[in-house]
Structure formats: structure tokens, C-alpha cells
Scaffold this motif. Structure first.
Motif, PDB file in Angstrom:
ATOM      1  N   ALA A  24     -45.270 -21.032 -37.909  1.00 19.73           N
ATOM      2  CA  ALA A  24     -46.255 -21.335 -38.729  1.00 19.73           C
ATOM      3  C   ALA A  24     -46.768 -22.785 -38.830  1.00 19.73           C
ATOM      4  N   SER A  25     -45.810 -23.942 -38.317  1.00 16.40           N
ATOM      5  CA  SER A  25     -46.393 -25.097 -38.309  1.00 16.40           C
ATOM      6  C   SER A  25     -47.338 -25.261 -37.494  1.00 16.40           C
ATOM      7  N   THR A  26     -47.328 -24.656 -36.457  1.00 16.16           N
ATOM      8  CA  THR A  26     -48.453 -24.737 -35.192  1.00 16.16           C
ATOM      9  C   THR A  26     -49.811 -24.018 -35.856  1.00 16.16           C
ATOM     10  N   GLY A  27     -49.963 -23.558 -36.897  1.00 14.93           N
ATOM     11  CA  GLY A  27     -51.211 -23.210 -37.385  1.00 14.93           C
ATOM     12  C   GLY A  27     -51.453 -21.731 -37.418  1.00 14.93           C
ATOM     13  N   MET A  28     -50.456 -21.008 -37.707  1.00 21.18           N
ATOM     14  CA  MET A  28     -50.413 -19.519 -37.574  1.00 21.18           C
ATOM     15  C   MET A  28     -49.903 -19.018 -39.172  1.00 21.18           C
ATOM     16  N   VAL A  29     -50.649 -18.153 -39.571  1.00 20.70           N
ATOM     17  CA  VAL A  29     -50.113 -17.347 -40.645  1.00 20.70           C
ATOM     18  C   VAL A  29     -49.119 -16.272 -40.153  1.00 20.70           C
ATOM     19  N   THR A  30     -47.760 -16.702 -40.655  1.00 23.43           N
ATOM     20  CA  THR A  30     -46.610 -15.698 -40.066  1.00 23.43           C
ATOM     21  C   THR A  30     -46.271 -14.757 -41.140  1.00 23.43           C
ATOM     22  N   VAL A  31     -46.174 -13.686 -40.650  1.00 25.62           N
ATOM     23  CA  VAL A  31     -45.913 -12.338 -41.418  1.00 25.62           C
ATOM     24  C   VAL A  31     -44.589 -11.887 -40.913  1.00 25.62           C
ATOM     25  N   ALA A  32     -43.637 -11.595 -41.801  1.00 22.66           N
ATOM     26  CA  ALA A  32     -42.417 -11.262 -41.484  1.00 22.66           C
ATOM     27  C   ALA A  32     -42.003 -10.024 -42.436  1.00 22.66           C
ATOM     28  N   PRO A  33     -42.129  -8.762 -42.129  1.00 22.66           N
ATOM     29  CA  PRO A  33     -41.968  -7.539 -42.915  1.00 22.66           C
ATOM     30  C   PRO A  33     -40.561  -7.166 -42.861  1.00 22.66           C
ATOM     31  N   ASP A  34     -40.086  -7.038 -44.198  1.00 18.73           N
ATOM     32  CA  ASP A  34     -38.825  -6.546 -44.366  1.00 18.73           C
ATOM     33  C   ASP A  34     -38.570  -4.828 -43.876  1.00 18.73           C
ATOM     34  N   LEU A  35     -39.749  -4.135 -43.837  1.00 22.19           N
ATOM     35  CA  LEU A  35     -39.854  -2.836 -43.584  1.00 22.19           C
ATOM     36  C   LEU A  35     -39.194  -1.803 -44.494  1.00 22.19           C
ATOM     37  N   VAL A  36     -39.358  -0.759 -44.545  1.00 21.55           N
ATOM     38  CA  VAL A  36     -38.957   0.343 -45.642  1.00 21.55           C
ATOM     39  C   VAL A  36     -37.576   0.470 -45.442  1.00 21.55           C
ATOM     40  N   GLY A  37     -36.662   0.359 -46.598  1.00 21.26           N
ATOM     41  CA  GLY A  37     -35.130   0.646 -46.529  1.00 21.26           C
ATOM     42  C   GLY A  37     -34.731  -0.785 -46.856  1.00 21.26           C
ATOM     43  N   PHE A  38     -35.370  -2.081 -46.773  1.00 19.58           N
ATOM     44  CA  PHE A  38     -34.790  -3.288 -47.158  1.00 19.58           C
ATOM     45  C   PHE A  38     -35.571  -3.876 -47.997  1.00 19.58           C
ATOM     46  N   GLY A  39     -35.095  -5.071 -48.715  1.00 18.53           N
ATOM     47  CA  GLY A  39     -35.819  -5.865 -49.611  1.00 18.53           C
ATOM     48  C   GLY A  39     -35.920  -5.079 -50.879  1.00 18.53           C
ATOM     49  N   SER A  40     -37.489  -4.988 -51.240  1.00 14.70           N
ATOM     50  CA  SER A  40     -37.964  -4.319 -52.317  1.00 14.70           C
ATOM     51  C   SER A  40     -37.588  -2.931 -52.331  1.00 14.70           C
ATOM     52  N   SER A  41     -37.613  -2.477 -51.196  1.00 14.48           N
ATOM     53  CA  SER A  41     -37.484  -0.903 -50.995  1.00 14.48           C
ATOM     54  C   SER A  41     -36.220  -0.359 -50.522  1.00 14.48           C
ATOM     55  N   VAL A  42     -35.121  -1.278 -50.886  1.00 12.12           N
ATOM     56  CA  VAL A  42     -33.756  -0.934 -50.676  1.00 12.12           C
ATOM     57  C   VAL A  42     -33.146   0.447 -51.017  1.00 12.12           C
ATOM     58  N   ASP A  43     -33.959   0.966 -51.987  1.00 12.78           N
ATOM     59  CA  ASP A  43     -33.398   2.500 -52.473  1.00 12.78           C
ATOM     60  C   ASP A  43     -33.928   3.343 -51.764  1.00 12.78           C
ATOM     61  N   ARG A  44     -34.614   3.210 -50.657  1.00  7.47           N
ATOM     62  CA  ARG A  44     -35.093   4.256 -49.576  1.00  7.47           C
ATOM     63  C   ARG A  44     -34.145   4.222 -48.242  1.00  7.47           C
ATOM     64  N   ILE A  45     -34.145   5.128 -47.400  1.00  8.52           N
ATOM     65  CA  ILE A  45     -33.278   4.919 -46.421  1.00  8.52           C
ATOM     66  C   ILE A  45     -34.383   4.685 -45.452  1.00  8.52           C
ATOM     67  N   HIS A  46     -33.744   3.601 -44.590  1.00 11.90           N
ATOM     68  CA  HIS A  46     -34.681   2.920 -43.457  1.00 11.90           C
ATOM     69  C   HIS A  46     -34.980   3.960 -42.326  1.00 11.90           C
ATOM     70  N   PRO A  47     -36.429   4.197 -41.864  1.00 15.89           N
ATOM     71  CA  PRO A  47     -36.453   5.293 -40.867  1.00 15.89           C
ATOM     72  C   PRO A  47     -36.395   4.652 -39.598  1.00 15.89           C
ATOM     73  N   TYR A  48     -34.971   4.543 -39.093  1.00 19.80           N
ATOM     74  CA  TYR A  48     -34.784   3.890 -37.935  1.00 19.80           C
ATOM     75  C   TYR A  48     -35.634   4.631 -36.702  1.00 19.80           C
ATOM     76  N   TYR A  49     -36.185   3.643 -35.822  1.00 20.32           N
ATOM     77  CA  TYR A  49     -36.977   4.203 -34.715  1.00 20.32           C
ATOM     78  C   TYR A  49     -38.118   5.252 -34.893  1.00 20.32           C
ATOM     79  N   VAL A  50     -38.491   5.160 -36.172  1.00 22.43           N
ATOM     80  CA  VAL A  50     -39.552   6.123 -36.550  1.00 22.43           C
ATOM     81  C   VAL A  50     -40.901   5.116 -36.573  1.00 22.43           C
ATOM     82  N   ALA A  51     -41.949   5.604 -35.584  1.00 28.98           N
ATOM     83  CA  ALA A  51     -42.911   4.734 -35.359  1.00 28.98           C
ATOM     84  C   ALA A  51     -43.968   4.547 -36.616  1.00 28.98           C
TER      85      ALA A  51
END
Length: 193
Positions: free
Chosen positions: A133-160
Motif C-alpha cells: 500500500a505504501s507504494t501507492g496502491m489501495v490494497t484489498v485483502a478479503p477474508d472470504l466466506v467462512g472467516f471473519g464476519s462470516s465465520v458462522d458459515r462453512i468456507h467453500p474450499y476451492y469453489v470458484a
């Protein structure tokens, strides 16, 4: 030269559609993806450079020119046909320059503690994201479904589809956040991970 009737009919139809879609009320728009954000830290570029240099990383340190605001973000996404709240980190350089966006997606993780939004600000991954980010890029890092705020869901491993949807929606939420805090972002998008 005469204007064909079909063009006139199309223009009339468009003007009726346009005026019927406009609204004078002050109701909030429901198309917002960004649910909430919390600035959890600000990294000084020189501190990030110093830590990474002392850790032995071979990076283009001269490109790290901006201090970085670190945000935890919650946003709406669709999972299995239902709108849910997902989360992640957005790191935004402190600059008035127009910025591009990099989306950094993690590989397979095994616990919620490894989700980007749950990493402490002094975690090595957060340092590396801050360096980017310090190089001048907005840097986005998603937790993905099943982690963080959606931890109550089962993470869909390898589901595109749900992985792509959560990532796209997080990128859109980051654009809303940037606009809200007065940062200009262009249409260039880079993917990493």
C-alpha cells in the motif's frame, strides 16, 4: 434527410424511462455494498521499511513513499443466494494522488485467527500488505466466506463462484470506502496472492 421513425420512438421511450426512474426523495440508496469500516491503525512508511529491511526482505524500498491507513471492513456479498456480511482488510496510502487497486487473496487457511481482519496490525502479513500500500496502491485483502464476519458459515474450499463473488464485492466496498474518505481511485486492478 429524414430521421427514421424507429429512432424517434427509441428516443421518446428512453426519455420516458429516464424521467420515470429519477427520484426527488431523499431515501438512501440500497445499492451500497460497504456495511462498516474501522480504521484500526496508521503505519509510518519509514517504520514499515525499517522492519522489513531488518527482516532481510529484498523489496523495492525506494517505492514505499506513503504512510498507510489500515481499515477492517465489513461488506455485503451473496452466498448461496443469500446476502451476508463478509469482511477483510483495506489498506489505503495517505496521499492525494490517484491510486490503483491491488487485491491480495490468501490461499487456504485453517482457522479464523488467520483471516486478514483478525490479524493484529504488527503481523508479518499486515506489514507486507502495508508495504504494498505504501507504494501507492489501495490494497484489498478479503477474508472470504467462512472467516471473519462470516465465520458462522462453512468456507467453500476451492469453489470458484463464492470466492470470486466475495472478492469482487470486497473490491467494490473498498472503492466506496475510498470515496467516503476522499481518496481517488482509477480503474486499474491488479490481482495477487
Amino acid at each position: 434527410m429524414k430521421t427514421p421513425k424507429i429512432v424517434l420512438i427509441a428516443l421518446l421511450g428512453w426519455s420516458v424511462f429516464w424521467t420515470s426512474c429519477s427520484s426527488d426523495d431523499d431515501e438512501p440508496k440500497s445499492d451500497s455494498i460497504l456495511v462498516s469500516y474501522d480504521q484500526i491503525h496508521t503505519w509510518n512508511r519509514d517504520l514499515v521499511k525499517g522492519i522489513l529491511q531488518n527482516s532481510g526482505f529484498d523489496l523495492p524500498f525506494e517505492e514505499m513513499q506513503h504512510n498507510v491507513f489500515v481499515f477492517n471492513v465489513e461488506y455485503n456479498t451473496v452466498y448461496k443466494g443469500e446476502t451476508i456480511v463478509a469482511s477483510g482488510k483495506v489498506l489505503i496510502p495517505n496521499t492525494t494522488e490517484t491510486l490503483s487497486t491491488t487485491c491480495f487473496s490468501h490461499g487456504t487457511i485453517g482457522s479464523d485467527a488467520e483471516a486478514f481482519s483478525n490479524l493484529p496490525q504488527d503481523d508479518g502479513t499486515v506489514f507486507l500488505l502495508s508495504a504494498l500500500a505504501s507504494t501507492g496502491m489501495v490494497t484489498v485483502a478479503p477474508d472470504l466466506v467462512g472467516f471473519g464476519s462470516s465465520v458462522d458459515r462453512i468456507h467453500p474450499y476451492y469453489v470458484a463462484e463464492p470466492t470470486a463473488q466475495a472478492t469482487i464485492d470486497m473490491i467494490l466496498a473498498s472503492l466506496e470506502l475510498a470515496k467516503e474518505i476522499g481518496v481517488t481511485v482509477d480503474t486499474d486492478l491488479y490481482l495477487a496472492g
